[in-house]
Design an enzyme around this catalytic site. Structure first.
Site, PDB file in Angstrom:
ATOM      1  N   PHE A  82       0.807  -1.221   0.000  1.00  0.00           N
ATOM      2  CA  PHE A  82       0.000   0.000   0.000  1.00  0.00           C
ATOM      3  C   PHE A  82       0.837   1.266   0.000  1.00  0.00           C
ATOM      4  CE2 PHE A  82       0.777  -0.107   4.541  1.00  0.00           C
ATOM      5  CZ  PHE A  82       0.613   1.187   4.997  1.00  0.00           C
ATOM      6  N   LYS A  83       2.082   1.169   0.419  1.00  0.00           N
ATOM      7  CA  LYS A  83       2.929   2.361   0.471  1.00  0.00           C
ATOM      8  C   LYS A  83       3.210   2.939  -0.921  1.00  0.00           C
ATOM      9  CE  LYS A  83       3.389   1.540   4.895  1.00  0.00           C
ATOM     10  NZ  LYS A  83       4.615   1.349   5.626  1.00  0.00           N
ATOM     11  N   ASP A  84       2.987   2.135  -1.970  1.00  0.00           N
ATOM     12  CA  ASP A  84       3.261   2.613  -3.326  1.00  0.00           C
ATOM     13  C   ASP A  84       2.419   3.830  -3.684  1.00  0.00           C
ATOM     14  OD1 ASP A  84       5.219   0.743  -4.099  1.00  0.00           O
ATOM     15  OD2 ASP A  84       3.699  -0.751  -4.554  1.00  0.00           O
ATOM     16  N   LEU A  87       4.238   6.721  -1.924  1.00  0.00           N
ATOM     17  CA  LEU A  87       5.664   6.883  -2.224  1.00  0.00           C
ATOM     18  C   LEU A  87       5.955   6.926  -3.715  1.00  0.00           C
ATOM     19  CD1 LEU A  87       7.014   4.807   0.734  1.00  0.00           C
ATOM     20  CD2 LEU A  87       7.462   7.219   0.269  1.00  0.00           C
ATOM     21  N   THR A 140       7.539   0.345   3.645  1.00  0.00           N
ATOM     22  CA  THR A 140       7.886   1.720   3.304  1.00  0.00           C
ATOM     23  C   THR A 140       9.243   1.794   2.619  1.00  0.00           C
ATOM     24  OG1 THR A 140       6.568   2.716   5.067  1.00  0.00           O
ATOM     25  CG2 THR A 140       8.409   4.001   4.263  1.00  0.00           C
TER      26      THR A 140
END
Length: 477
Positions: free
Chosen positions: A105-107, A110, A140
């Site tokens: 989900f950090k994509d 980021l 992350t």
């Protein structure tokens, strides 16, 4: 738009400077002085990229040409143009946040942060290099490394807890290419790495360095703000399928470690989205469950290693933002954070706890229950989920009310193939890559291309340091 520190002891800055700085000089987190007016109903009619641009324009108005920045961030990098599709699974809806370049989900955030940071740097006329510091509990780090790889004028240092991430998560980081990327394991846990990063900011405050420091953790508002989009995207998906009517409330169960993902849901609600309960789903490290139940935040407990390592956290940094949003009292927040740092715990006033409980529910799920739910959901619905998502599902079942329930799925099951294979009764012998291939053969679910390619990549970043050496590592790059 003015951004102020949650602790109230730093001057206000505009939104571009808040993104550049990451952390306020007083150690607090930047928040807009007021949540802006926002046309949430119009936002629901837009594409995912358009939604993102409109939300970011509202929250970060001092960064220009947001439409172009969003296009550069996302076009061609995700498996679907919707970026984060919501799919029905049994009685729940699952918001799939793992369709990006690193399968987590950090994509979403980021991919966007490098665009925001470089645009803010240009807007402020800054010529110096920006050095990004990031502590990661697993996801992350890789997403940040991919996002910032070879970005001109920027370098990045990623710290992860030695032995505290999955084998695939480690492989994703230590094989990362790029002339400006640096990765190092830290002896200790995620909280040690995260505290170390904050201490580096404090140690460098006011000193002349050949670079400016910033952060890719969700302590940076530029990391947090892009995550708001997928709550709007999910609500729009439910509208399109006629699961809900406009204005109906929707509950969201969020696997939670550092409190950033679920806080993005609360900010979506403050922007007008009809969010019902936000359900904070923890693993066996249930410090947030205890806090949301009792009002006492107590990190004085052992940090347990679980099959959902991205949630193996005892100090949830973004909770500070919620305390500020619901109290409006920077002196109170500063005092609570001082108590946490010096005594290891704090207790919020009863009125503040009541305000928090009006918005949030909580529960936790240990490894055994997560394993059970991975197996059950696969057997009953043919849907494969990772251990973090399983925690979200398990807690959602206990907290389900009248509103439709969306469970946030935060990572590909292939990032945790051992745990997932165990849950569905597969053979867990051999290497991590053998297990990934066996999971694919057993379920027919494709391995994400970025993970399948890891087997052939050489390790480039194999250092391990004590936490006391983190500053030295950063200054020596």
């Amino acid at each position: 738009m003015d951004y102020i520190s949650t602790r109230g002891l730093s001057p206000a800055v505009d939104s571009a400077q808040a993104v550049l700085s990451g952390l306020a000089p007083d150690g607090g987190l930047y928040m807009p002085e007021a949540i802006p007016a926002f046309d949430w109903q119009r936002c629901l009619t837009l594409s995912a990229q358009q939604m993102s641009a409109e939300i970011l324009k509202a929250l970060l108005p001092d960064i220009p040409d947001m439409d172009t920045l969003v296009k550069n961030a996302y076009t061609g990098k995700f498996e679907t143009e919707d970026l984060t599709p919501t799919v029905p699974v049994g009685d729940f809806q699952v918001l799939e946040l793992f369709r990006g370049p690193t399968s987590a989900f950090k994509d979403v955030a980021l991919s966007m942060l490098p665009q925001l940071l470089t645009a803010a740097k240009k807007e402020k006329g800054i010529a110096e290099e920006i050095r990004i510091l990031t502590a990661t509990s697993g996801d992350t780090g890789k997403a940040a490394l991919v996002g910032f790889r070879d970005v001109p004028g920027v370098s990045i240092c990623v710290f992860y807890p030695y032995g505290g991430v999955s084998q695939v998560q480690r492989a994703q980081m230590v094989t990362q290419e790029g002339s400006n990327v640096h990765v190092c394991a830290v002896e200790g846990n995620f909280d040690d790495a995260q505290t170390g990063v904050k201490n580096i900011f404090a140690a460098c405050q006011g000193k002349r360095l050949p670079f400016l420091l910033s952060s890719a953790n969700s302590i940076n508002i530029g990391r947090l703000a892009p995550q708001i989009m997928y709550y709007f995207r999910s609500y729009a998906d439910l509208l399109a399928r006629k699961t809900i009517a406009l204005g109906d409330k929707v509950d969201f169960s969020v696997p939670t470690g550092n409190f950033g993902d679920i806080l993005a849901g609360y900010l979506a609600k403050r922007l007008g989205l009809p969010v019902g309960k936000l359900i904070c789903a923890s693993n066996a490290n249930n410090v947030l469950t205890d806090f949301l139940t009792t009002g006492v935040y107590d990190r004085r407990r052992p940090l347990l290693k679980t099959t959902s390592p991205s949630m193996d956290i005892l100090v949830s940094s973004n909770l500070e933002r919620l305390l500020y949003l619901l109290s409006g009292d920077t002196a109170l927040v500063a005092g609570l954070m001082k108590d946490l740092n010096e005594q290891g715990f704090y207790k919020v006033p009863d009125s503040l706890l009541a305000a928090i409980q009006a918005e949030f529910a909580a529960g936790y799920c240990d490894d055994a229950r997560a394993e059970n739910y991975i197996g059950k959901v696969y057997r009953d619905h043919g849907y494969l989920m990772d251990p973090h998502t399983a925690c979200g599902w398990a807690v959602a079942e206990r907290q389900k009310g009248e509103n439709p329930m969306v469970v946030l799925s935060t990572a590909s099951p292939y990032k945790f193939s051992t745990a997932v294979l165990t849950a569905i009764g597969g053979d867990t012998s051999g290497s991590e890559y053998d297990r990934m291939e066996r999971l694919r053969a057993l379920t027919g679910v494709p391995i994400p291309a970025n993970l399948a390619a890891l087997r052939e990549k050489p390790e480039r970043h194999t250092g391990v340091i004590p936490k006391e050496k983190m500053l030295e590592f950063v200054l020596g790059r």
